[in-house]
Design a protein around this motif. Structure first.
Motif, PDB file in Angstrom:
ATOM      1  N   GLY A  63     -12.194 -43.556  -4.014  1.00 41.97           N
ATOM      2  CA  GLY A  63     -12.559 -43.293  -2.715  1.00 41.97           C
ATOM      3  C   GLY A  63     -12.869 -41.810  -2.289  1.00 41.97           C
ATOM      4  N   PRO A  64     -13.173 -41.489  -0.965  1.00 40.25           N
ATOM      5  CA  PRO A  64     -13.158 -40.363  -0.581  1.00 40.25           C
ATOM      6  C   PRO A  64     -12.161 -39.224  -1.003  1.00 40.25           C
ATOM      7  CG  PRO A  64     -13.741 -41.855   1.070  1.00 40.25           C
ATOM      8  CD  PRO A  64     -13.186 -42.537  -0.031  1.00 40.25           C
ATOM      9  N   ASP A  65     -12.666 -38.145  -1.073  1.00 41.82           N
ATOM     10  CA  ASP A  65     -11.408 -36.982  -1.358  1.00 41.82           C
ATOM     11  C   ASP A  65     -12.179 -35.617  -1.038  1.00 41.82           C
ATOM     12  OD1 ASP A  65     -10.323 -34.969  -2.676  1.00 41.82           O
ATOM     13  OD2 ASP A  65      -9.679 -36.299  -4.376  1.00 41.82           O
ATOM     14  N   GLY A  66     -11.651 -34.964  -0.016  1.00 41.04           N
ATOM     15  CA  GLY A  66     -12.070 -33.940   0.759  1.00 41.04           C
ATOM     16  C   GLY A  66     -12.254 -32.875  -0.226  1.00 41.04           C
ATOM     17  N   GLU A  67     -11.170 -32.412  -1.072  1.00 38.51           N
ATOM     18  CA  GLU A  67     -11.152 -31.646  -2.193  1.00 38.51           C
ATOM     19  C   GLU A  67     -12.215 -31.705  -3.084  1.00 38.51           C
ATOM     20  OE1 GLU A  67      -9.842 -28.210  -4.189  1.00 38.51           O
ATOM     21  OE2 GLU A  67      -9.054 -28.900  -2.243  1.00 38.51           O
ATOM     22  N   LEU A  68     -12.754 -32.898  -3.600  1.00 38.84           N
ATOM     23  CA  LEU A  68     -13.628 -33.055  -4.421  1.00 38.84           C
ATOM     24  C   LEU A  68     -14.876 -32.877  -3.739  1.00 38.84           C
ATOM     25  CD1 LEU A  68     -13.044 -36.361  -6.626  1.00 38.84           C
ATOM     26  CD2 LEU A  68     -13.499 -34.052  -7.374  1.00 38.84           C
ATOM     27  N   GLU A  69     -15.009 -33.152  -2.486  1.00 35.34           N
ATOM     28  CA  GLU A  69     -16.252 -33.032  -1.719  1.00 35.34           C
ATOM     29  C   GLU A  69     -16.594 -31.545  -1.638  1.00 35.34           C
ATOM     30  OE1 GLU A  69     -16.499 -36.905   0.824  1.00 35.34           O
ATOM     31  OE2 GLU A  69     -15.112 -35.412   1.705  1.00 35.34           O
ATOM     32  N   ALA A  70     -15.742 -30.520  -1.404  1.00 34.57           N
ATOM     33  CA  ALA A  70     -15.688 -29.231  -1.335  1.00 34.57           C
ATOM     34  C   ALA A  70     -16.411 -28.687  -2.763  1.00 34.57           C
ATOM     35  CB  ALA A  70     -14.454 -28.452  -1.164  1.00 34.57           C
ATOM     36  N   VAL A  71     -15.696 -29.106  -3.832  1.00 34.63           N
ATOM     37  CA  VAL A  71     -16.038 -28.846  -5.114  1.00 34.63           C
ATOM     38  C   VAL A  71     -17.627 -29.129  -5.512  1.00 34.63           C
ATOM     39  CG1 VAL A  71     -15.726 -29.188  -7.596  1.00 34.63           C
ATOM     40  CG2 VAL A  71     -13.539 -29.048  -6.337  1.00 34.63           C
ATOM     41  N   ILE A  72     -17.964 -30.465  -4.979  1.00 28.61           N
ATOM     42  CA  ILE A  72     -19.279 -30.644  -5.294  1.00 28.61           C
ATOM     43  C   ILE A  72     -20.296 -29.635  -4.342  1.00 28.61           C
ATOM     44  CG2 ILE A  72     -21.098 -32.354  -4.207  1.00 28.61           C
ATOM     45  CD1 ILE A  72     -18.679 -34.592  -4.654  1.00 28.61           C
ATOM     46  N   TRP A  73     -19.834 -29.273  -3.316  1.00 26.27           N
ATOM     47  CA  TRP A  73     -20.787 -28.509  -2.319  1.00 26.27           C
ATOM     48  C   TRP A  73     -20.777 -27.118  -3.003  1.00 26.27           C
ATOM     49  CZ3 TRP A  73     -20.520 -24.113   0.979  1.00 26.27           C
ATOM     50  CH2 TRP A  73     -21.491 -23.894   1.814  1.00 26.27           C
ATOM     51  N   LEU A  74     -19.655 -26.624  -3.453  1.00 31.40           N
ATOM     52  CA  LEU A  74     -19.783 -25.369  -4.099  1.00 31.40           C
ATOM     53  C   LEU A  74     -20.545 -25.334  -5.528  1.00 31.40           C
ATOM     54  CD1 LEU A  74     -15.907 -24.356  -3.801  1.00 31.40           C
ATOM     55  CD2 LEU A  74     -17.884 -23.261  -2.816  1.00 31.40           C
ATOM     56  N   ALA A  75     -20.732 -26.481  -6.191  1.00 33.65           N
ATOM     57  CA  ALA A  75     -21.319 -26.770  -7.022  1.00 33.65           C
ATOM     58  C   ALA A  75     -22.909 -26.830  -7.009  1.00 33.65           C
ATOM     59  CB  ALA A  75     -21.097 -28.030  -8.005  1.00 33.65           C
ATOM     60  N   VAL A  76     -23.185 -27.348  -6.002  1.00 30.81           N
ATOM     61  CA  VAL A  76     -24.662 -27.396  -5.664  1.00 30.81           C
ATOM     62  C   VAL A  76     -25.096 -26.407  -4.648  1.00 30.81           C
ATOM     63  CG1 VAL A  76     -24.655 -29.944  -6.322  1.00 30.81           C
ATOM     64  CG2 VAL A  76     -24.355 -29.335  -3.741  1.00 30.81           C
TER      65      VAL A  76
ATOM     66  N   ARG B 281     -19.670 -35.000   3.984  1.00 33.04           N
ATOM     67  CA  ARG B 281     -18.751 -36.039   3.354  1.00 33.04           C
ATOM     68  C   ARG B 281     -19.476 -36.859   2.429  1.00 33.04           C
ATOM     69  NH1 ARG B 281     -14.003 -33.886   4.122  1.00 33.04           N
ATOM     70  NH2 ARG B 281     -13.463 -33.637   6.250  1.00 33.04           N
ATOM     71  N   TYR B 282     -19.699 -36.129   1.289  1.00 34.21           N
ATOM     72  CA  TYR B 282     -20.598 -36.916   0.324  1.00 34.21           C
ATOM     73  C   TYR B 282     -20.023 -38.133  -0.257  1.00 34.21           C
ATOM     74  CZ  TYR B 282     -22.636 -32.003  -0.473  1.00 34.21           C
ATOM     75  OH  TYR B 282     -23.215 -30.858  -0.227  1.00 34.21           O
ATOM     76  N   MET B 283     -18.892 -38.310  -0.135  1.00 36.33           N
ATOM     77  CA  MET B 283     -17.954 -39.480  -0.848  1.00 36.33           C
ATOM     78  C   MET B 283     -17.782 -40.488   0.115  1.00 36.33           C
ATOM     79  SD  MET B 283     -15.389 -37.492  -3.272  1.00 36.33           S
ATOM     80  CE  MET B 283     -14.767 -39.011  -4.051  1.00 36.33           C
TER      81      MET B 283
ATOM     82  N   ALA C 135     -19.373 -47.122  -9.774  1.00 35.90           N
ATOM     83  CA  ALA C 135     -18.233 -46.565  -9.152  1.00 35.90           C
ATOM     84  C   ALA C 135     -17.630 -47.621  -8.106  1.00 35.90           C
ATOM     85  CB  ALA C 135     -18.532 -45.277  -8.671  1.00 35.90           C
ATOM     86  N   ALA C 136     -16.564 -46.942  -7.545  1.00 33.54           N
ATOM     87  CA  ALA C 136     -15.780 -47.836  -6.522  1.00 33.54           C
ATOM     88  C   ALA C 136     -16.360 -48.191  -5.397  1.00 33.54           C
ATOM     89  CB  ALA C 136     -14.570 -47.129  -6.294  1.00 33.54           C
ATOM     90  N   THR C 137     -17.628 -47.111  -4.829  1.00 32.12           N
ATOM     91  CA  THR C 137     -18.208 -47.566  -3.683  1.00 32.12           C
ATOM     92  C   THR C 137     -19.783 -47.092  -3.833  1.00 32.12           C
ATOM     93  OG1 THR C 137     -17.724 -44.931  -3.152  1.00 32.12           O
ATOM     94  CG2 THR C 137     -16.099 -46.764  -2.186  1.00 32.12           C
ATOM     95  N   PRO C 138     -20.716 -47.582  -3.012  1.00 28.88           N
ATOM     96  CA  PRO C 138     -21.966 -46.942  -3.141  1.00 28.88           C
ATOM     97  C   PRO C 138     -22.112 -45.484  -2.979  1.00 28.88           C
ATOM     98  CG  PRO C 138     -21.854 -48.731  -1.672  1.00 28.88           C
ATOM     99  CD  PRO C 138     -20.331 -48.384  -1.976  1.00 28.88           C
ATOM    100  N   GLU C 139     -21.326 -44.768  -2.224  1.00 27.61           N
ATOM    101  CA  GLU C 139     -21.435 -43.412  -2.041  1.00 27.61           C
ATOM    102  C   GLU C 139     -21.028 -42.620  -3.218  1.00 27.61           C
ATOM    103  OE1 GLU C 139     -20.706 -45.381   1.869  1.00 27.61           O
ATOM    104  OE2 GLU C 139     -19.876 -45.408  -0.134  1.00 27.61           O
ATOM    105  N   LEU C 140     -20.030 -42.934  -4.126  1.00 25.79           N
ATOM    106  CA  LEU C 140     -19.566 -42.264  -5.202  1.00 25.79           C
ATOM    107  C   LEU C 140     -20.593 -42.552  -6.216  1.00 25.79           C
ATOM    108  CD1 LEU C 140     -15.875 -43.196  -5.257  1.00 25.79           C
ATOM    109  CD2 LEU C 140     -16.829 -40.906  -5.653  1.00 25.79           C
ATOM    110  N   ALA C 141     -21.120 -43.868  -6.572  1.00 26.31           N
ATOM    111  CA  ALA C 141     -22.094 -44.218  -7.494  1.00 26.31           C
ATOM    112  C   ALA C 141     -23.179 -43.065  -7.130  1.00 26.31           C
ATOM    113  CB  ALA C 141     -22.600 -45.481  -7.421  1.00 26.31           C
ATOM    114  N   LEU C 142     -23.691 -42.980  -5.922  1.00 26.17           N
ATOM    115  CA  LEU C 142     -24.757 -42.040  -5.727  1.00 26.17           C
ATOM    116  C   LEU C 142     -24.554 -40.685  -6.017  1.00 26.17           C
ATOM    117  CD1 LEU C 142     -27.682 -41.880  -4.719  1.00 26.17           C
ATOM    118  CD2 LEU C 142     -27.274 -42.028  -2.586  1.00 26.17           C
TER     119      LEU C 142
END
Length: 126
Positions: A13-26, A63-65, A107-114
């Motif tokens: 499910g949602p993880d704020g730390e991973l969302e920050a890593v996504i943002w930094l990556a893109v 909040r990508y996830m 993935a577990a949620t549509p947001e994660l899969a996307l």
């Protein structure tokens, strides 16, 4: 990107730390500085997470996830997408398509899969 995608695939499910890593990556030019201090009046340790855009402005990480709207922003402009909540394996699914190449994810949620499918498309790995 491959390691980030693997972490997203393992997420439940949602993880704020991973969302920050996504943002930094893109986000070109983005920075992140984490630090802590002890509040003098209370003695509590306070954590500070400063994530900034390329202009140095403090931002709130999307909040990508948690949000399909936020996750859609990860999809490259030259792609189309589809998302659903009942795949063959019982998980949600997403597919981002560029030309004749599909970047699919389950993935577990549509947001994660996307998120996963969009990052695969950005990375060019099907």
């Amino acid at each position: 990107m491959k390691d980030l995608i693997a972490k997203l695939e393992a997420a439940a499910g949602p993880d704020g730390e991973l969302e920050a890593v996504i943002w930094l990556a893109v986000t070109p030019g983005a920075t992140r500085h984490k630090w802590s201090y002890t509040h003098t009046a209370t003695g509590r340790v306070c954590e500070v997470d400063e994530t900034r855009d390329k202009f140095g402005h403090l931002i709130s990480v999307p909040r990508y996830m948690e949000s399909l709207d936020a996750a859609r922003n990860l999809i490259p402009n030259d792609c189309t997408f589809a998302v659903g909540d009942c795949g063959e394996d019982g998980n949600s699914w997403a597919c981002v398509t560029r030309g004749s190449t599909d970047y699919a994810a389950s993935a577990a949620t549509p947001e994660l899969a996307l998120c996963i499918a969009a990052l695969r498309a950005r990375d060019g790995r099907g």
